[in-house]
Design an enzyme around this catalytic site. Structure first.
Site, PDB file in Angstrom:
ATOM      1  N   LYS A 200      45.403  29.391 -21.173  1.00  0.00           N
ATOM      2  CA  LYS A 200      45.144  28.789 -19.863  1.00  0.00           C
ATOM      3  C   LYS A 200      46.436  28.138 -19.400  1.00  0.00           C
ATOM      4  O   LYS A 200      46.968  27.249 -20.062  1.00  0.00           O
ATOM      5  CB  LYS A 200      44.017  27.764 -19.955  1.00  0.00           C
ATOM      6  CG  LYS A 200      43.730  27.098 -18.619  1.00  0.00           C
ATOM      7  CD  LYS A 200      42.549  26.156 -18.695  1.00  0.00           C
ATOM      8  CE  LYS A 200      42.318  25.509 -17.337  1.00  0.00           C
ATOM      9  NZ  LYS A 200      41.194  24.582 -17.367  1.00  0.00           N
ATOM     10  N   LYS A 253      43.719  32.931 -18.274  1.00  0.00           N
ATOM     11  CA  LYS A 253      43.432  32.287 -16.990  1.00  0.00           C
ATOM     12  C   LYS A 253      44.689  31.688 -16.412  1.00  0.00           C
ATOM     13  O   LYS A 253      45.371  30.952 -17.147  1.00  0.00           O
ATOM     14  CB  LYS A 253      42.402  31.184 -17.237  1.00  0.00           C
ATOM     15  CG  LYS A 253      42.060  30.377 -16.011  1.00  0.00           C
ATOM     16  CD  LYS A 253      41.109  29.273 -16.368  1.00  0.00           C
ATOM     17  CE  LYS A 253      40.871  28.426 -15.132  1.00  0.00           C
ATOM     18  NZ  LYS A 253      40.049  27.288 -15.408  1.00  0.00           N
TER      19      LYS A 253
HETATM   20  C1  PBG Z   1      39.283  22.356 -15.857  1.00  0.00           C
HETATM   21  C2  PBG Z   1      39.069  23.676 -15.198  1.00  0.00           C
HETATM   22  C3  PBG Z   1      39.826  24.159 -14.123  1.00  0.00           C
HETATM   23  C4  PBG Z   1      39.293  25.383 -13.773  1.00  0.00           C
HETATM   24  C5  PBG Z   1      38.223  25.633 -14.631  1.00  0.00           C
HETATM   25  N1  PBG Z   1      38.100  24.574 -15.525  1.00  0.00           N
HETATM   26  C6  PBG Z   1      40.915  23.533 -13.359  1.00  0.00           C
HETATM   27  C7  PBG Z   1      41.945  22.781 -14.047  1.00  0.00           C
HETATM   28  O1  PBG Z   1      42.341  23.089 -15.175  1.00  0.00           O
HETATM   29  O2  PBG Z   1      42.396  21.814 -13.442  1.00  0.00           O
HETATM   30  C8  PBG Z   1      39.831  26.214 -12.643  1.00  0.00           C
HETATM   31  C9  PBG Z   1      39.042  27.377 -12.188  1.00  0.00           C
HETATM   32  C10 PBG Z   1      39.465  27.934 -10.884  1.00  0.00           C
HETATM   33  O3  PBG Z   1      40.510  27.589 -10.296  1.00  0.00           O
HETATM   34  O4  PBG Z   1      38.718  28.793 -10.385  1.00  0.00           O
HETATM   35  N2  PBG Z   1      38.714  22.155 -17.099  1.00  0.00           N
END
Ligand code: PBG
Length: 331
Positions: A200, A253
């Protein structure tokens, strides 16, 4: 004059009609491979638009259940809800995240009660519940890894008890997959799967999601735990650890700017690979197509297809319902 050149190979022969093109199509995106992320809010009869995500809403539980029902009818069977928590319930320890009667835990129980056959993937991270808007516990401006694991474990256990089919840690703390696996196993939840947010990245593409949940970090950024977008070898380290710690899925991601990372994990690991087609990727297609600059359905389909072609087995996407509806109507 003879205009025919002697060519043995003419690749265009395999493109000469729609039937032949279909016959040789290498990549298919099936609704059964899509996961629909959804946003849950308090209340009744609430359906609140998210300005930066056209056609996506924050639903109260009653309407979320209706939306799930509509999705099931077009072939979407896997859902990943995220809760938007009222500010007065947030604290530094994300205490609300593991309360028996909280918005999210109640919703999990209710969804599984009404739709026992759907697959429910629940989010494990502190940010929706934290006054700091970070995924981990904050002390002196730092994100504390090991104490965060204890909170994440309580959260995952509460979700498993409520009936979650898979828990999905999106926090990027070190060691969390193993810690969650052990906690779940010790409590008898050996059948609860873990979808690990393996690679991520600290991405600009999450902007609209943070609007949806009001979960933007209150200070700093997430770069001490989410990965640097420049790195792919580091994704291999994360994937190795998550595999050893007991993950059932490895996730990359965002998806579109990270197709090489998807491909690298696919080539090197045998677990199913998930890709998260995130909010910013969705917003780009929506805004450009609303302006008439891109064809919506073709862009959506090409985007999802490219993520599959790169090696994703499953895709989390805000397009899930629209895509499933589109292919259902084509048939
Ligand atoms: C945070 C989380 C995020 C997303 C999913 N879980 C955002 C972040 O890390 O700030 C983003 C998903 C998206 O942008 O569609 N735990």
């Amino acid at each position: 004059m003879n205009h025919i050149i002697n060519l043995t190979q003419r690749p265009r022969r395999n493109r000469k009609s729609q039937v032949i093109r279909n016959l040789v199509q290498e990549t298919h995106v099936l609704p059964s491979q899509l996961i629909y992320p959804m946003f849950l809010i308090e209340g009744n009869n609430q359906k609140i638009p998210i300005v930066s995500m056209p056609n996506i809403y924050r639903y109260s539980l009653d309407l979320l259940l209706e939306e799930i029902n509509e999705c099931v009818e077009v072939g979407i069977k896997t859902f990943a809800p995220f809760p938007a928590i009222s500010d007065h319930l947030k604290d530094e320890l994300a205490t609300e995240s593991y309360q028996e009667n909280s918005l999210y835990i109640n919703a999990i129980r209710e969804i599984k009660k009404q739709f026992p056959d759907v697959c429910l993937i629940t989010d494990v991270a502190m940010d929706p519940y934290s006054t700091q808007g970070h995924d981990g516990l904050v002390r002196d401006g730092k994100i504390i890894n090991d104490e965060t694991l204890e909170i994440l474990a309580k959260m995952a256990l509460a979700q498993a008890q409520a009936g979650a089919d898979m828990v999905a840690p999106s926090d990027m703390m070190d060691g969390r997959v193993g810690y969650l696996r052990k906690t779940l196993d010790n409590a008898g939840f050996t059948e609860t799967s873990i979808m690990a947010y393996t690679a991520k990245y600290a991405s600009a593409f999450y902007g609209p999601f943070r609007d949806a949940l009001s979960s933007a970090p209150r200070f700093g950024d997430k770069k001490t735990y989410q990965m640097n977008p420049t790195n792919v070898r580091e994704a291999m380290i994360e994937a190795q650890l998550d595999t050893e710690e007991g993950a059932d899925f490895l996730m990359v991601k965002p998806a579109l700017a990270y197709l090489d990372v998807i491909k690298t994990l696919k080539d090197n690991f045998d677990l199913p690979i998930a890709a998260y087609n995130v909010s910013g990727e969705y917003a780009m297609v929506k805004s450009a197509s609303q302006n008439g600059w891109l064809d919506h359905d073709r862009t959506m389909t090409e985007m999802l297809t490219s993520i599959k072609r790169a090696g994703a087995d499953v895709i989390l996407t805000y397009f899930a319902k629209e895509y499933a509806t589109l292919v259902k109507n084509i048939k």
